[in-house]
Design an enzyme around this catalytic site. Sequence first.
Site, PDB file in Angstrom:
ATOM      1  N   SER A 129       0.825  -1.199   0.000  1.00 30.56           N
ATOM      2  CA  SER A 129       0.000   0.000   0.000  1.00 30.56           C
ATOM      3  C   SER A 129       0.865   1.257   0.000  1.00 30.56           C
ATOM      4  O   SER A 129       1.925   1.296   0.625  1.00 30.56           O
ATOM      5  CB  SER A 129      -0.920   0.029   1.221  1.00 30.56           C
ATOM      6  OG  SER A 129      -1.704   1.219   1.226  1.00 30.56           O
ATOM      7  N   LYS A 184      -4.522  -6.767   3.755  1.00 34.61           N
ATOM      8  CA  LYS A 184      -4.487  -5.684   2.768  1.00 34.61           C
ATOM      9  C   LYS A 184      -5.900  -5.363   2.274  1.00 34.61           C
ATOM     10  O   LYS A 184      -6.245  -4.193   2.055  1.00 34.61           O
ATOM     11  CB  LYS A 184      -3.599  -6.071   1.589  1.00 34.61           C
ATOM     12  CG  LYS A 184      -3.588  -5.072   0.423  1.00 34.61           C
ATOM     13  CD  LYS A 184      -3.179  -3.666   0.861  1.00 34.61           C
ATOM     14  CE  LYS A 184      -2.746  -2.774  -0.290  1.00 34.61           C
ATOM     15  NZ  LYS A 184      -3.729  -2.586  -1.348  1.00 34.61           N
ATOM     16  N   HIS A 187      -7.505  -3.333   4.893  1.00 34.74           N
ATOM     17  CA  HIS A 187      -6.915  -1.998   4.779  1.00 34.74           C
ATOM     18  C   HIS A 187      -7.641  -1.195   3.708  1.00 34.74           C
ATOM     19  O   HIS A 187      -8.022  -0.032   3.921  1.00 34.74           O
ATOM     20  CB  HIS A 187      -5.424  -2.104   4.446  1.00 34.74           C
ATOM     21  CG  HIS A 187      -4.807  -0.842   3.925  1.00 34.74           C
ATOM     22  ND1 HIS A 187      -5.013  -0.399   2.621  1.00 34.74           N
ATOM     23  CD2 HIS A 187      -4.002   0.077   4.507  1.00 34.74           C
ATOM     24  CE1 HIS A 187      -4.364   0.733   2.439  1.00 34.74           C
ATOM     25  NE2 HIS A 187      -3.732   1.045   3.558  1.00 34.74           N
ATOM     26  N   ASN A 188      -7.839  -1.807   2.535  1.00 38.04           N
ATOM     27  CA  ASN A 188      -8.493  -1.097   1.448  1.00 38.04           C
ATOM     28  C   ASN A 188      -9.957  -0.804   1.772  1.00 38.04           C
ATOM     29  O   ASN A 188     -10.481   0.237   1.380  1.00 38.04           O
ATOM     30  CB  ASN A 188      -8.389  -1.899   0.152  1.00 38.04           C
ATOM     31  CG  ASN A 188      -7.017  -1.800  -0.471  1.00 38.04           C
ATOM     32  OD1 ASN A 188      -6.026  -1.551   0.206  1.00 38.04           O
ATOM     33  ND2 ASN A 188      -6.935  -2.006  -1.771  1.00 38.04           N
ATOM     34  N   GLU A 191      -9.940   2.082   3.921  1.00 38.34           N
ATOM     35  CA  GLU A 191      -9.649   3.228   3.045  1.00 38.34           C
ATOM     36  C   GLU A 191     -10.926   3.736   2.379  1.00 38.34           C
ATOM     37  O   GLU A 191     -11.175   4.948   2.320  1.00 38.34           O
ATOM     38  CB  GLU A 191      -8.615   2.808   1.999  1.00 38.34           C
ATOM     39  CG  GLU A 191      -8.281   3.856   0.959  1.00 38.34           C
ATOM     40  CD  GLU A 191      -7.382   3.290  -0.136  1.00 38.34           C
ATOM     41  OE1 GLU A 191      -7.662   3.574  -1.319  1.00 38.34           O
ATOM     42  OE2 GLU A 191      -6.434   2.557   0.191  1.00 38.34           O
TER      43      GLU A 191
END
Length: 483
Positions: A129, A184, A187-188, A191
């Site tokens: 990222s 991940k 995480h996205n 986001e």
Amino acid sequence: MKSADIGMIGLAVMGENLVLNMESKGFRVAGYDIDGARMKQFAEGRAKGKNILLTASLQELVATLKKPRKVMMMIRAGAPVDSVIDQLIPLLEPGDVIIDGGNSHFPDTARRTELVESKGLLYVGTGVSGGEEGALLGPSMMPGGSPAAWELVRPIFQAISAKVADGATCCEWIGEGGAGHFVKMVHNGIEYGDIQLICEAYQVMRDGLGMSATEIGDVFQDWNRTELDSYLVEITGNILHFKDEDGTPLVDKILDTAGQKGTGKWTAVSSLDEGVPLTLITEAVYARCLSAMKDERVLASQVYTKPVPRRKGSKRAFLEALRQALYAAKIISYAQGYALMRQAAQTYGWHLAYGNIAMIWRGGCIIRSVFLAKIKEAFDRHPELENLLLDEHFAAVIKDLTGSWRTVVGWAIANGIPVPAMSSALTYFDGYASASLPANLLQAQRDYFGAHTYERIDRPRGQFFHTNWTGHGGDTASTTYNV
């Protein structure tokens, strides 16, 4: 010829910048891309004079690598990854490592790990990222897959990853199988939530308070000196101040239809699979879908008129309430994301270090913020913490923010300003903090029409009952199970 330390397949934006990052840290890198023109441009441009070897084929790339070989892919997720793996396996030897640094779906990474390991090789699926800038200067990295591969890739990964003020490296081993790409993915998803919340605050100021882009940019710059200090708030201020060639704010000329690449959707679907209410992130995904319906929205806006926003009291006080509402909803987004990771860890047998994940996200990545240090402290206090809302620090903060949060959401709804993520976060909080919900009636309805049974508050948990509600139904109950 000197052998290369690592090979990179895929020299588009992320791959090219990671190669330059690795070379700048003293590693010799071999590169290959199926697009010959792209390789030629790289060779004659940014790679010229550097310790980078560009190869004409996968075979040549593999032949240049030190053993055990490390081959990293930065290519489009899906079938292209499987195709390259199939081509690499015959070229490699036991103990060599294949690395996927793209945004692959975590079940695919788990499947590929098993396949590659069955051939005597090692596999790493790592989230990367930080975008173009992060790839070049230091990304946040979330590797998982074959545990034996970690010691082989750690020196390179930790050398190129972002470093924070206290010297910590934003790269640690996540776990087995698809764990790295799962983290991940979350995480996205977070986001998506962070971006949507910021956009809702922007719309409240633009449409509700009649503020210009420049004025709103000033507010975000001020907020970036508070608990909201983060990369996304910082760039939002920059964007709102950016002027087009005619001197007017560029943001006002950008069409309001949002794109997405699928990781937010994957996060929402995973939450349904795991039975974890990820309401804020899911609403953020749906908000992008709704934005894409531009023509329909324009037609609907001509059918339905909205109230003219009315506000009483100090504008300054309202902006502070909006800041507090944004912070409260942000906490909910992370609480939900961490709850999903906790449940998935149980499902897949991962041993996730939740505090370390917060540390990995403190630098390099898109959601980096000072706020993440508080999450690390929460898991230091309670390693088995079930939900961030149960940590004493976050509980105290939420209690302080709730009044402003309710004020802002209520005002936005009353004035026809959509705040789907902010309001769904508040609804989740109210539900989570309720000792009693109306699911007793829901279970009665299910039992009435489908004999799905229910538990009783005056009997031990785990005992299920069925009632013949109409007097002419049977006593046979449906099998009890939860999806």
